[in-house]
Design a protein around this motif. Structure first.
Motif, short mmCIF file in Angstrom:
data_model
loop_
_atom_site.label_atom_id
_atom_site.label_comp_id
_atom_site.label_asym_id
_atom_site.label_seq_id
_atom_site.Cartn_x
_atom_site.Cartn_y
_atom_site.Cartn_z
N LYS A 52 0.83 -1.21 0.00
CA LYS A 52 0.00 0.00 0.00
C LYS A 52 0.85 1.26 0.00
O LYS A 52 1.87 1.34 0.71
N VAL A 53 0.41 2.24 -0.78
CA VAL A 53 1.07 3.53 -0.77
C VAL A 53 0.73 4.21 0.56
O VAL A 53 -0.42 4.20 0.99
N GLU A 59 5.41 7.34 -2.17
CA GLU A 59 4.75 8.06 -3.26
C GLU A 59 5.62 8.03 -4.52
O GLU A 59 5.10 7.89 -5.63
N SER A 99 -3.97 2.37 -1.27
CA SER A 99 -3.28 3.22 -0.30
C SER A 99 -3.90 3.10 1.08
O SER A 99 -5.01 2.60 1.24
#
Length: 153
Positions: A52-53, A59, A99
């Protein structure tokens, strides 16, 4: 300058089409439009990031994933139409970003795809876009990209 020459000038190699991981085809063509299936950030047979971001993926890594997804979408389009020079314009990009709930930089991640398209296609690369945060994507990748392009008749 055509898209194929521009890619060469930029030193960007469009990869081979990534084989589908389920029951779908990489593209669907109707009239002068080509729609891509969601493209994952695969490079040389492996996902360039998972997770997950905002947690496992930065990023900046996610931006690179979006760029790779866009390249993979261009590979699928090239396989469908023969040459990227036959693209009239990029109509729409949809970028899904897996995210954490507190991550709100989906548009910055999506710029990885959008900026690549601008570099390659110039004004014809300007497109409508959605950048959507989601809880999970296939194979636990952080980014998935779909494109809609208009091609010459």
């Amino acid at each position: 300058m055509g898209a194929e020459a521009r890619l060469a000038e930029l030193g960007i190699t469009v990869p081979e089409v990534v084989p589908p991981v389920a029951a779908y085809q990489p593209t669907a063509r109707t009239g002068n439009l080509v729609f891509t299936a969601g493209q994952l950030p695969a490079r040389d047979g492996e996902m360039i990031a998972v997770g997950k971001v905002g947690a496992d993926v930065t990023e900046e890594q996610a931006y690179e994933c979006a760029r790779q997804c866009a390249l993979n979408a261009l590979a699928a389009i090239r396989a469908e139409i023969g040459s990227l020079d036959d693209i009239v314009r990029i109509v729409k990009a949809v970028v899904f970003v897996a995210s954490t709930p507190d991550f709100t930089g989906q548009p910055k991640v999506a710029n990885g795809a959008s900026e690549l398209l601008g570099e390659v296609f110039g004004d014809a690369g300007k497109h409508a876009r959605s950048a959507v945060g989601v809880s999970v994507l296939p194979l636990d990748v952080p980014v998935e990209v779909e494109l809609v392009v208009e091609i010459r008749a």
